[in-house]
Design a protein around this motif. Structure first.
Motif, PDB file in Angstrom:
ATOM      1  N   ARG A 236      -0.823  -5.559 -23.149  1.00 24.36           N
ATOM      2  CA  ARG A 236      -1.268  -4.192 -23.403  1.00 24.36           C
ATOM      3  C   ARG A 236      -0.330  -3.381 -24.272  1.00 24.36           C
ATOM      4  NH1 ARG A 236      -6.284  -2.804 -20.955  1.00 24.36           N
ATOM      5  NH2 ARG A 236      -5.510  -0.680 -21.163  1.00 24.36           N
ATOM      6  N   TYR A 241       2.192  -7.245 -28.360  1.00 23.77           N
ATOM      7  CA  TYR A 241       1.301  -7.730 -29.413  1.00 23.77           C
ATOM      8  C   TYR A 241       2.113  -8.227 -30.607  1.00 23.77           C
ATOM      9  CZ  TYR A 241      -2.407  -7.689 -32.953  1.00 23.77           C
ATOM     10  OH  TYR A 241      -3.286  -8.038 -33.948  1.00 23.77           O
TER      11      TYR A 241
ATOM     12  N   ARG B 323       6.278  -1.683 -42.311  1.00 30.22           N
ATOM     13  CA  ARG B 323       5.574  -0.827 -41.356  1.00 30.22           C
ATOM     14  C   ARG B 323       5.593   0.628 -41.799  1.00 30.22           C
ATOM     15  NH1 ARG B 323       5.408  -2.491 -35.518  1.00 30.22           N
ATOM     16  NH2 ARG B 323       3.483  -3.331 -36.297  1.00 30.22           N
ATOM     17  N   TYR B 346      -6.566 -15.806 -33.043  1.00 30.69           N
ATOM     18  CA  TYR B 346      -6.949 -14.564 -32.385  1.00 30.69           C
ATOM     19  C   TYR B 346      -8.446 -14.320 -32.590  1.00 30.69           C
ATOM     20  CZ  TYR B 346      -2.213 -12.652 -31.548  1.00 30.69           C
ATOM     21  OH  TYR B 346      -0.949 -12.398 -31.104  1.00 30.69           O
ATOM     22  N   ARG B 350      -8.660  -8.902 -31.566  1.00 28.83           N
ATOM     23  CA  ARG B 350      -7.198  -8.881 -31.672  1.00 28.83           C
ATOM     24  C   ARG B 350      -6.764  -8.757 -33.135  1.00 28.83           C
ATOM     25  NH1 ARG B 350      -4.397 -10.044 -27.016  1.00 28.83           N
ATOM     26  NH2 ARG B 350      -2.509 -10.780 -28.021  1.00 28.83           N
ATOM     27  N   ASN B 351      -7.526  -9.354 -34.027  1.00 26.69           N
ATOM     28  CA  ASN B 351      -7.183  -9.243 -35.445  1.00 26.69           C
ATOM     29  C   ASN B 351      -7.415  -7.833 -35.989  1.00 26.69           C
ATOM     30  OD1 ASN B 351      -6.129 -11.579 -36.909  1.00 26.69           O
ATOM     31  ND2 ASN B 351      -7.876 -12.654 -36.024  1.00 26.69           N
ATOM     32  N   LEU B 353      -6.440  -5.276 -34.753  1.00 27.61           N
ATOM     33  CA  LEU B 353      -5.238  -4.466 -34.521  1.00 27.61           C
ATOM     34  C   LEU B 353      -4.129  -4.798 -35.517  1.00 27.61           C
ATOM     35  CD1 LEU B 353      -4.081  -2.363 -32.523  1.00 27.61           C
ATOM     36  CD2 LEU B 353      -3.173  -4.262 -31.193  1.00 27.61           C
ATOM     37  N   LEU B 354      -4.293  -5.910 -36.215  1.00 23.66           N
ATOM     38  CA  LEU B 354      -3.226  -6.376 -37.101  1.00 23.66           C
ATOM     39  C   LEU B 354      -2.997  -5.350 -38.221  1.00 23.66           C
ATOM     40  CD1 LEU B 354      -1.538  -9.046 -37.169  1.00 23.66           C
ATOM     41  CD2 LEU B 354      -3.009  -9.742 -39.055  1.00 23.66           C
ATOM     42  N   GLY B 355      -1.792  -4.837 -38.289  1.00 19.08           N
ATOM     43  CA  GLY B 355      -1.489  -3.796 -39.268  1.00 19.08           C
ATOM     44  C   GLY B 355      -1.784  -2.397 -38.761  1.00 19.08           C
ATOM     45  N   GLN B 357      -0.942  -1.443 -35.647  1.00 18.03           N
ATOM     46  CA  GLN B 357      -0.205  -1.322 -34.390  1.00 18.03           C
ATOM     47  C   GLN B 357       0.397   0.055 -34.158  1.00 18.03           C
ATOM     48  OE1 GLN B 357       0.320  -4.055 -36.581  1.00 18.03           O
ATOM     49  NE2 GLN B 357       1.345  -5.668 -35.451  1.00 18.03           N
ATOM     50  N   THR B 358       0.419   0.882 -35.203  1.00 17.77           N
ATOM     51  CA  THR B 358       1.014   2.203 -35.004  1.00 17.77           C
ATOM     52  C   THR B 358      -0.035   3.301 -35.146  1.00 17.77           C
ATOM     53  OG1 THR B 358       1.636   2.079 -37.319  1.00 17.77           O
ATOM     54  CG2 THR B 358       3.358   1.628 -35.712  1.00 17.77           C
ATOM     55  N   GLY B 366       2.925   3.406 -27.500  1.00 20.40           N
ATOM     56  CA  GLY B 366       3.310   2.011 -27.381  1.00 20.40           C
ATOM     57  C   GLY B 366       2.339   1.165 -26.585  1.00 20.40           C
ATOM     58  N   MET B 367       1.315   1.781 -25.975  1.00 15.54           N
ATOM     59  CA  MET B 367       0.346   1.000 -25.211  1.00 15.54           C
ATOM     60  C   MET B 367      -0.960   0.890 -25.999  1.00 15.54           C
ATOM     61  SD  MET B 367       2.097   0.087 -22.687  1.00 15.54           S
ATOM     62  CE  MET B 367       0.936  -0.659 -21.556  1.00 15.54           C
ATOM     63  N   ILE B 368      -1.555  -0.290 -25.923  1.00 11.60           N
ATOM     64  CA  ILE B 368      -2.765  -0.560 -26.699  1.00 11.60           C
ATOM     65  C   ILE B 368      -4.001  -0.167 -25.898  1.00 11.60           C
ATOM     66  CG2 ILE B 368      -4.129  -2.353 -27.828  1.00 11.60           C
ATOM     67  CD1 ILE B 368      -1.474  -3.989 -27.946  1.00 11.60           C
ATOM     68  N   ASP B 369      -4.923   0.504 -26.560  1.00  9.02           N
ATOM     69  CA  ASP B 369      -6.220   0.780 -25.942  1.00  9.02           C
ATOM     70  C   ASP B 369      -7.211  -0.246 -26.494  1.00  9.02           C
ATOM     71  OD1 ASP B 369      -8.614   1.665 -25.047  1.00  9.02           O
ATOM     72  OD2 ASP B 369      -8.385   3.736 -25.736  1.00  9.02           O
ATOM     73  N   TRP B 370      -7.368  -1.332 -25.745  1.00 10.22           N
ATOM     74  CA  TRP B 370      -8.180  -2.430 -26.274  1.00 10.22           C
ATOM     75  C   TRP B 370      -9.638  -2.024 -26.451  1.00 10.22           C
ATOM     76  CZ3 TRP B 370      -6.347  -6.073 -29.012  1.00 10.22           C
ATOM     77  CH2 TRP B 370      -5.074  -6.594 -28.761  1.00 10.22           C
ATOM     78  N   ALA B 371     -10.102  -1.090 -25.625  1.00  8.52           N
ATOM     79  CA  ALA B 371     -11.501  -0.665 -25.766  1.00  8.52           C
ATOM     80  C   ALA B 371     -11.709  -0.035 -27.140  1.00  8.52           C
ATOM     81  CB  ALA B 371     -11.859   0.318 -24.657  1.00  8.52           C
TER      82      ALA B 371
END
Lengths: 376, 507, 349
Positions: A236, A241, B323, B346, B350-351, B353-355, B357-358, B366-371
């Motif tokens: 997460r 990641y 970055r 991936y 997941r792909n 999110l590549l690039g 990430q910020t 710093g936490m990912i919201d996968w939804a």
């Protein structure tokens, strides 16, 4: 559904999905087959050497799960395997081959004991001091392990020194130096054995549920909490990641703005910190002092097999760690209560590790026999 | 070879292909990437087993189970990726697997004599390197070593798999000479390529492959580039340049006097100035390997700059990393989608999110919201027509065109100010090419500054407002696409000065 | 490749070894030691003997890695080699071994190693085992079953005193001062190892099989397209490395004259040092042998210092080689590992 419970649901959901994708069933099959094959060879040797194989197998099961003290012992070993296994998994997932968990484990444990001994006079005795010293000890263990892990990470990042080799070397150095330290400058007063002083009685993990020496359910709790934290970090967090992406495909990670060097150092630090926590649990929960590390077991090495068995997935580490804990526990039992030499169990564990490293063997065997036909 | 069929799983790589080679001639095998050229030759060379068909060599029916069999039948293959051991000397490489021995030791002097013989017969100029390690040779010399290796093994038939892909124009010219020489000496050559011009120049006969099928074989004297092109792609490729207004925006990306070194430590970019304006597409043309890769990496923050500066919207970003540049608004469609643009194992989610990430809302504290990332992936798939429309599919399961569309979508949705696109349509099907071109032109209309690097001249001419031609680390010239012909661009790409080209405009 | 070639290309490494030796000498002088009291002919002889098992293991491991397979199981093979040699010696001789039994035991141990090495090679190559984990596993198996064999035979992890190899005294030559004692009145195993190191070097660089091994590790595809089976080359190299490590263990036992199975057993990290030695020697058998000699010397140095009345914590001195490797890997750049090490290779046939 509230936001937080939705999040929790997501975590569980993605965890389940992840486990399935890593084809849990195949993993389980390989684990079972590895152990069965290793045991088969072990039993064969037992029989050939003139011992009673049935008694051997019986005491194996007894030693792992026969009664409360056996279970406590199994959980004690499992706690350490889970922690060290997670340490390995963190690094391997990021594509960094940290073989140095054993060394980080030793350095972390030693730092824990020494920091507690040195800080104890400064804090009040009793529960308050005890908790404070525990925190100090765990912090020192995590820091020392982290630094000892960061070092080869930095050597890799900035001098391109092969991590596999440097970490193996650092294992020997940790064992040698700590071994010398506990023998000479830090040997407890009046100790004949090469041990440090004991940490104060009141610095210990509480013995609830299991009243068994060397095991506290709190220790296991720490291990499981670590698993949960690492799982969340890997699945997460952005850092996780970045790390996992580096492990899968370095060039894609770089493309997406992940600094390769920084990631290696951070990964090794995190891995070393977890190993350091494992060392702290070992030092506080089991020993209460520090001794020559050449005799404390090879948790950091076995952890590689634990992690491999779990496909480097933090959640998979729990069952894999329990399994190795059971084997080790059975080994202790057999060493004490039967005339079969305990070295046999060490060898059998080696065989388990060997077979775990060869999943292809079982895949091909399965194909040939027509079992599990769809497992590639 | 008759009726050769090769399948990989459900994919038919060669479908009932006939191919025949005349002794002492050069036969080009022409086709786009993925049309089945290399597969066909690998079948001939014994690397793959064919599913159907027959092979005759000198009239004898033959079946090759391994390269060794093929070699014994006098067939040698020069692979696209050289099969040389870099740490060993040229001599050791040439004799590898066929070492003459004397008392158990490799007989160096015998080997040396034989190789010098071969070299002097064809004037290869390899003999001077015999004791040099391969890693110290340039690519042209390595290729000659490969050819010598095949001849040493007694090859009568030589298969050259895309031999010109990595060579400089001079080296290509030398190679074509060597090939002609070999054919004169009675060797038969198969020349695999996707470049029309080379096939026409070098070959006696040309067989065109498309989608695994042999479309036809023509005599090189009786055909033209346009006929070959039609055979290759199945229809006339129309790269019509859409009408447009001249860009009038301010410079958004501005690099001055860039000096950049390549992975081997040699300077690959030597004093290049790049300016991109809002609402402009700057095309960078050139033969692969003339510093385009390093230049792009320097602009995107993937490679350190030795000297010079990069300004972005007036701010100096020379010392910022990748970055920081992503965050500043420089998006990048990378040269290599399989190793850089996508993590193959991936899922598309997941792909996505590549690039990113910020970028909020995907990542917060710093936490990912996968939804949110999932919604984003779905959106890219829908908007950019990625097939199959399944965000849980692994990237590697997609075709090249669909992978590329996903990357293009992800980078555009990043809402950058500058887009750097490196070979954005390489290996992509025609439908996707047009789709990607249209998107890039839309972005231009919307005021984005765009850099397109491509070795396809028609692509550059269609898209660019200005074309900078790169040769040996420098911009030969910056020209207007409407006032410059393909021939003039071709001259510039091979290092003939801007004076030879009309309409040269220095930016 | 000639010796001058080697020295040219490894200036830094050689300079490093020289610097270490010089540092030892300088330290000795600063500490006001009688260098000659420490560096005696006896010391050199003992160093050479200590180096032999390491050198044998190193040469084997080097071949495996050159061919593209990282055999980090050599420590395990050494333990098996030593334990097998000890038990064989006991069994063959019925409990009272003589010189002939020592040699038979070494031979038997090499044969048993051959069997184990073949199984290991099949797991690594045919079944594509994870080389690191499988190698570590082998170490654990050795640590378990090595002492286990001793327990079965002697009911103890350590053997009683067995027989060790006698020195080979060459008449006349052995009377030459210093040199005579070092080379002509020493264990024949030392001479055997020296000859083997030279042969291994010549084989790797000047025979076709040597070429194939190098190609298999650097660019297996190039070897495959030349019509040579990469798999077979790797099998040969891995099996060789296992036999050499087993032999190293047997030689260690033959020199010590008894088996120790406590702690990390009598092998005690020598297999790892062997890996270190060939890295130090930059994958050159001669370089590896010289590195092994340096480590053997370090091992013997503390005894020497003790007799000279200087106490050094041997626990720490023993760590020198390990620290040395880290310094070598860091300061002198990477030892150039063959590019295809660790990747299993499948021919597309």
């Amino acid at each position: 559904m509230s936001r937080s419970s939705k999040r929790l649901y997501d975590v569980v959901d993605s965890a389940a999905g992840h486990m399935l994708r890593a084809s849990v069933i195949e993993r389980l099959a390989i684990a079972t087959a590895s152990i069965a094959l290793a045991l088969l060879i072990g039993v064969g040797i037992v029989a050939a050497a003139g011992y009673d194989p049935v008694a051997f197998l019986t005491s194996l099961v007894e030693g792992a799960i026969g009664g409360q003290s056996a279970i406590a012992r199994t959980l004690r070993f499992s706690t350490l395997f889970i922690l060290t296994g997670v340490a390995v998994a963190v690094a391997f997932r990021a594509g960094v081959f940290n073989i140095g968990v054993q060394g980080q484990f030793v350095v972390g444990g030693f730092a824990t004991i020494m920091s507690i001994i040195r800080t104890a006079p400064l804090l009040p005795e009793g529960v308050v001091g005890g908790v404070g010293l525990l925190l100090v000890g765990f912090a020192a263990g995590a820091c020392a392990g982290g630094v000892y892990g960061a070092f080869p990470g930095a050597l890799k990042a900035y001098a391109d020194a092969n991590v596999i080799i440097t970490t193996i070397m650092l294992n020997f150095i940790a064992t040698g130096v700590v071994g010398w330290l506990v023998q000479n400058p830090f040997r407890g007063e009046g100790n004949t054995a090469p041990n440090t002083e004991r940490i104060p009685e009141y610095v210990s993990l509480p013995r609830i549920v299991f009243d068994s020496p060397g095991f506290s359910i709190v220790g296991l709790g720490i291990a499981l909490a670590t698993v949960a934290v690492i799982f969340v970090v890997m699945e997460r967090s952005r850092f996780g990641y970045d790390m996992v992406t580096s492990g899968h495909q370095q060039s894609a990670a770089t493309y997406s703005g992940v600094g390769a060097k920084r990631t290696i150092v951070l990964t090794m630090t995190l891995s070393g910190m977890v190993a350091g926590v494992a060392g702290a649990v070992f030092a506080i929960m089991i020993q209460g002092y520090y001794t020559d590390p050449s005799g404390i077991g090879t948790y950091g090495f076995d952890a590689i097999a634990v992690s491999l068995l779990a496909a480097n997935n933090p959640l998979g580490i729990v069952p894999a760690g329990l399994l190795f804990g059971g084997l080790d526990s059975a080994g202790s039992h057999i060493g004490i209560y039967t005339d079969v030499p305990v070295q046999l169990i060490d060898g059998v564990i080696g065989l388990v590790i060997l077979f775990v490293s060869v999943p292809e063997l079982f895949r091909m065997a399965a194909q040939r026999t027509g079992l599990g036909g769809e497992s590639r | 070879m008759e009726g050769i069929t090769k399948r990989f799983g459900d994919v038919v790589a060669n479908d009932d292909v006939d191919f025949s080679l005349e002794k002492g001639s050069i036969h080009a095998l022409l086709g786009e990437n993925g049309s089945g050229k290399t597969t066909l030759m690998s079948v001939l060379y014994g690397l793959y087993e064919k599913n159907a068909g027959t092979i005759h060599v000198d009239g004898e029916p033959r079946a090759f189970g391994s390269p060794r069999d093929a070699m014994d039948a006098g067939i040698g293959m020069i692979h696209q990726h050289f099969q040389l051991v870099e740490t060993m000397t040229v001599l050791q490489n040439v004799v590898l697997g066929h070492e003459p021995t004397d008392n158990g030791l490799v007989d160096m002097s015998a080997a040396r004599n034989d190789i010098e013989d071969i070299c002097s017969r064809y004037q290869f100029g390899v003999d001077q390197f015999l004791d040099t390690k391969v890693q110290e040779l340039d690519l042209g010399a390595r290729q000659r070593v490969e050819i010598v290796k095949s001849l040493y093994r007694g090859a009568d038939i030589l298969i050259l798999d895309e031999p010109t892909a990595v060579l400089t124009p001079q080296e290509i010219a030398e190679l074509l000479d060597v090939m002609a020489e070999l054919a004169n000496a009675g060797h038969s050559l198969i020349f695999i390529t996707h470049k029309l011009g080379e096939a026409l120049d070098a070959a006696d006969e040309i067989t065109v492959l498309r989608d695994g099928e042999a479309i036809g074989t023509v005599d090189s004297g009786e055909t033209s580039e346009s006929e070959l092109a039609r055979m290759m792609v199945g229809r006339e490729v129309q790269f019509d340049r859409p009408p447009r207004d001249a860009p009038r925006g301010d410079p958004v990306l501005d690099a001055e006097q860039l000096h950049v070194r390549g992975s081997r430590g040699l300077e690959q970019v030597s004093g290049v100035d790049v300016t991109v304006r809002e609402g402009e597409i700057l095309g960078i043309a050139g033969v692969q390997g003339n510093g385009q890769t390093e230049l792009v990496e320097a602009l995107t923050g993937l490679r350190d700059i030795d000297a010079g500066s990069v300004q972005f919207s007036g701010e100096d970003i020379t010392d910022t990393n990748r970055r920081q540049r992503i965050d500043a608004g420089i998006a990048y469609i990378p040269e290599n989608r399989t190793t850089e643009g996508l993590v193959q194992e991936y899922t598309l989610v997941r792909n996505a999110l590549l690039g990113n990430q910020t970028v909020e809302p995907f990542v917060d504290n710093g936490m990912i919201d996968w939804a949110a990332v999932q919604r984003h992936a779905e959106e890219i798939i829908r908007e950019y027509d990625v097939q199959p429309p399944n965000e849980d599919a692994e990237a590697k399961s997609l075709s090249g065109g669909n992978q590329q569309k996903f990357i293009v979508g992800r980078e555009i949705e990043h809402a950058p100010d500058v887009m750097i696109a490196s070979h954005p349509t390489r290996g992509v099907d025609i439908g996707s090419i047009e789709f990607i071109h249209d998107r890039l032109l839309e972005l231009r209309e919307a005021g984005m500054g765009i850099v397109v690097v491509s070795s396809k001249l028609d692509e550059i001419q269609k898209l660019a407002d200005r074309i900078a031609v790169m040769y040996e680390g420098e911009f030969m010239a910056t020209v207007e696409p409407t006032e410059t012909t393909e021939e003039e661009l071709g001259m510039l790409m091979t290092g003939h000065g801007p004076d030879d080209a009309s309409g040269g405009v220095k930016s | 490749m000639s010796v001058t070639d080697y020295t040219d290309r490894n200036e830094l490494r050689i300079a490093g070894v020289v610097a270490i030796l010089a540092a030892v000498v300088v330290a000795a002088m600063v500490m006001d030691l009688q260098v000659l009291e420490i560096i005696t002919a006896g010391f050199i002889e003992r160093s050479l003997q200590a180096a032999t098992p390491i050198a044998l293991t190193a040469i084997g491991g080097l071949y495996a890695e050159k061919s593209g397979v990282f055999n980090i199981g050599v420590e395990g093979f050494m333990i098996f080699g030593a334990a097998t040699a000890a038990t064989m010696m006991w069994v063959i001789s019925g409990g009272s071994p003589g010189q002939g039994d020592v040699w038979l035991a070494i031979l038997a141990s090499a044969l048993v190693s051959l069997v184990f090495a073949t199984i290991f090679a099949v797991l690594l190559i045919r079944y594509e085992a994870d080389q690191i984990v499988a190698g570590l596993a082998l170490w654990f198996i050795g640590l378990g079953f090595g002492p286990f064999m001793a327990i079965l035979v002697w009911d103890s992890r350590n053997s009683p005193s067995l027989e060790s190899v006698n020195d080979l005294t060459v008449p006349v030559l052995s009377d030459v001062p210093v040199v005579g004692q070092i080379f002509f009145d020493t264990s024949p195993l030392v001479l055997f190892t020296a000859v083997l190191a030279v042969a291994a070097w010549k084989f790797l660089n000047d025979t076709r099989y040597g070429y194939w091994i190098q190609a298999a590790g650097e660019n297996p595809e190039a070897l495959d397209t030349a019509g040579i089976s990469v798999t077979r080359v790797r099998y040969a190299a891995v099996i060789f490395s296992g036999v050499m490590a087993g032999l190293g263990g047997a030689v260690l036992l033959a020199q010590a004259g008894s088996f120790t199975g406590t702690g990390d057993t009598m092998v005690s990290g020598r297999g790892w040092i062997g890996i270190v030695a060939y890295l130090f020697g930059n994958y050159n058998p001669l370089g590896a042998a010289v590195a092994a000699l340096v480590f053997g010397g370090l091992d013997m140095l503390q005894i020497q210092l003790q007799t000279a009345g200087i106490s050094v914590p041997n626990r720490l001195v023993n760590l020198f080689p390990y620290a040395g490797v880290i310094v070598v890997l860091t300061v002198w750049g990477t030892t150039r590992t063959p590019s295809a090490v660790g990747e299993s290779y499948e021919s597309e046939e």
